[in-house]
Design a protein around this motif. Structure first.
Motif, short mmCIF file in Angstrom:
data_model
loop_
_atom_site.label_atom_id
_atom_site.label_comp_id
_atom_site.label_asym_id
_atom_site.label_seq_id
_atom_site.Cartn_x
_atom_site.Cartn_y
_atom_site.Cartn_z
N GLY A 35 32.16 19.34 -43.93
CA GLY A 35 31.20 18.25 -44.05
C GLY A 35 29.82 18.76 -44.41
O GLY A 35 29.62 19.40 -45.44
N ARG A 36 28.88 18.50 -43.54
CA ARG A 36 27.50 18.93 -43.78
C ARG A 36 27.21 20.33 -43.25
O ARG A 36 26.08 20.81 -43.33
CB ARG A 36 26.51 17.93 -43.16
N TRP A 37 28.23 20.99 -42.74
CA TRP A 37 28.03 22.31 -42.14
C TRP A 37 28.62 23.42 -43.02
O TRP A 37 29.75 23.32 -43.48
CB TRP A 37 28.68 22.38 -40.76
N ILE A 38 27.85 24.47 -43.21
CA ILE A 38 28.37 25.72 -43.75
C ILE A 38 28.49 26.66 -42.56
O ILE A 38 27.48 27.03 -41.93
CB ILE A 38 27.44 26.31 -44.83
N VAL A 48 24.49 26.87 -41.44
CA VAL A 48 23.64 26.19 -42.41
C VAL A 48 23.96 24.70 -42.36
O VAL A 48 25.12 24.30 -42.47
CB VAL A 48 23.86 26.73 -43.83
N PHE A 49 22.93 23.89 -42.17
CA PHE A 49 23.09 22.44 -42.11
C PHE A 49 22.62 21.83 -43.43
O PHE A 49 21.48 22.06 -43.86
CB PHE A 49 22.30 21.86 -40.94
N LEU A 254 18.61 26.14 -41.43
CA LEU A 254 19.29 27.20 -40.70
C LEU A 254 19.35 26.85 -39.21
O LEU A 254 18.40 26.30 -38.66
CB LEU A 254 18.57 28.54 -40.88
N VAL A 255 20.45 27.20 -38.59
CA VAL A 255 20.64 26.98 -37.16
C VAL A 255 20.77 28.34 -36.49
O VAL A 255 21.68 29.11 -36.80
CB VAL A 255 21.90 26.13 -36.87
N PRO A 265 14.01 24.34 -41.28
CA PRO A 265 14.08 24.60 -42.72
C PRO A 265 13.50 25.99 -42.98
O PRO A 265 12.44 26.32 -42.45
CB PRO A 265 13.18 23.51 -43.32
N PRO A 266 14.17 26.84 -43.75
CA PRO A 266 13.64 28.18 -44.01
C PRO A 266 12.59 28.22 -45.12
O PRO A 266 12.02 29.27 -45.37
CB PRO A 266 14.88 28.99 -44.39
#
Length: 338
Positions: A35-38, A48-49, A254-255, A265-266
């Protein structure tokens, strides 16, 4: 495989690499997509969101009032209640690339909102509201989907960055200092230090290829007394590795794998490593740089571990955001970040 986007001069390499999450005979993938997650296949790495990013312009009804001074509670009320984002709103940040209107008028403010889900029916680009109670109006100016790696608008945007950056050979990230050196009492004695080679950040960045050098700069990021930030500047050996890393992380979040509910956000951008270093050194008037180990002499592990479900609580989700069991950002023992 790569996606070619013709933007003009052939001398500028603006070909966007095609993101793949599958292992091949030629290359191993260090990530999977849900989904929205890497999700990293090594759980000590950041996740990564890929948010639905919504840009909102807020304008004070009284031009003499400053929108920059709006309390966070007011901004959140406009977003969650006014535009109906509710529990799908994960976080919001003031926009960095503000429009001319926001630059010349203190009564105008632009924010970028990260959403986990979809917009409320009837809300989209151009949607407006008037909030008489707080004395402002708000307009949705952009809606950007970041979860689709082959979305044409995303590819064009990345290609434009590659085009504008010319022969850049490095990526600049802006991160909380505690993410790199998890010691709240750490006070840098030098303008920059090398990133510790054994840190999980170094190994995370190596997911995209060999690294020539990676440095942490303490005096170049925007000032924030309550949340000190640093610039992490990484130079890959090959331009293709730099492009792939940038393509993965551009406009995404980034989480942190060790600190609960830490999603940021990076603000990644392309640069010339030598130019960045020269300007940073000139600006700080610094002398010789400390060795990498000097930056971690006081570092100690973070107290909490991230759970993706915890992030769901941060976003006030009705149900926790879950990642696949094969690779969750959970609470295994981690090496010290540096």
């Amino acid at each position: 495989r790569r996606v070619a986007v013709a933007l003009g001069e052939d001398s500028i390499d603006d070909i966007v690499p095609l993101v793949s999450y599958e292992d091949t005979d030629e290359k191993r993938s260090f990530f999977s997509k849900d989904g929205r997650w890497i999700i990293p296949k090594r759980e000590q790495f950041p996740s990564v969101f890929c948010a639905l990013r919504v840009r909102v312009r807020m304008e004070m009804l009284d031009p003499s009032r400053s929108a920059k001074e709006l309390p966070k509670e007011v901004v959140e009320d406009v977003l969650r209640v006014g535009f109906g984002l509710g529990k799908s709103l994960v976080r919001w940040d003031d926009a960095r690339d503000t429009t001319l209107a926001a630059l010349i008028s203190a009564s105008t403010r632009e924010v970028v909102v990260a959403i986990n889900g979809a917009l409320t029916a009837g809300v989209g680009r151009g949607s407006k509201l008037k909030d008489d109670r707080n004395g402002l109006s708000a307009t949705v100016t952009e809606v950007t989907e970041t979860s689709d790696d082959v979305d044409p608008s995303r590819i064009m945007s990345i290609a434009s960055c590659l085009k504008e950056s010319g022969q850049s050979d490095a990526i600049v990230f802006e991160l909380p200092q505690l993410w790199i050196i998890p010691d709240p009492d750490f006070k840098p004695k030098f303008a920059s230090i090398g990133l510790y080679p054994g840190s999980f950040w170094m190994h995370f960045l190596k997911s995209w290829g060999a690294i020539v050098t990676c440095e942490v700069y303490f005096r170049t990021a925007p000032k924030n007394a309550s949340d000190p930030r640093v610039n992490l500047v990484v130079k890959f050996r090959d331009r293709e590795s730099m492009k792939m890393c940038f393509t993965f992380l551009y406009d995404r979040y980034l989480v942190h794998p060790k600190q609960e509910n830490e999603l940021r956000p990076p603000w990644c951008r392309l640069t010339s490593f030598q130019d960045f270093k020269s300007k940073a050194t000139a600006k700080s008037g610094s002398g010789p740089k400390a060795k990498a180990k000097a930056g971690i002499t006081k570092a100690r592990p973070a107290a909490k571990a991230l759970s993706v479900a915890g992030l769901g609580a941060l976003a006030l989700q009705p149900a926790p955001i879950q990642a696949p069991a094969v690779a969750t950002a959970s609470s295994a023992a981690r090496p010290v970040a540096a």
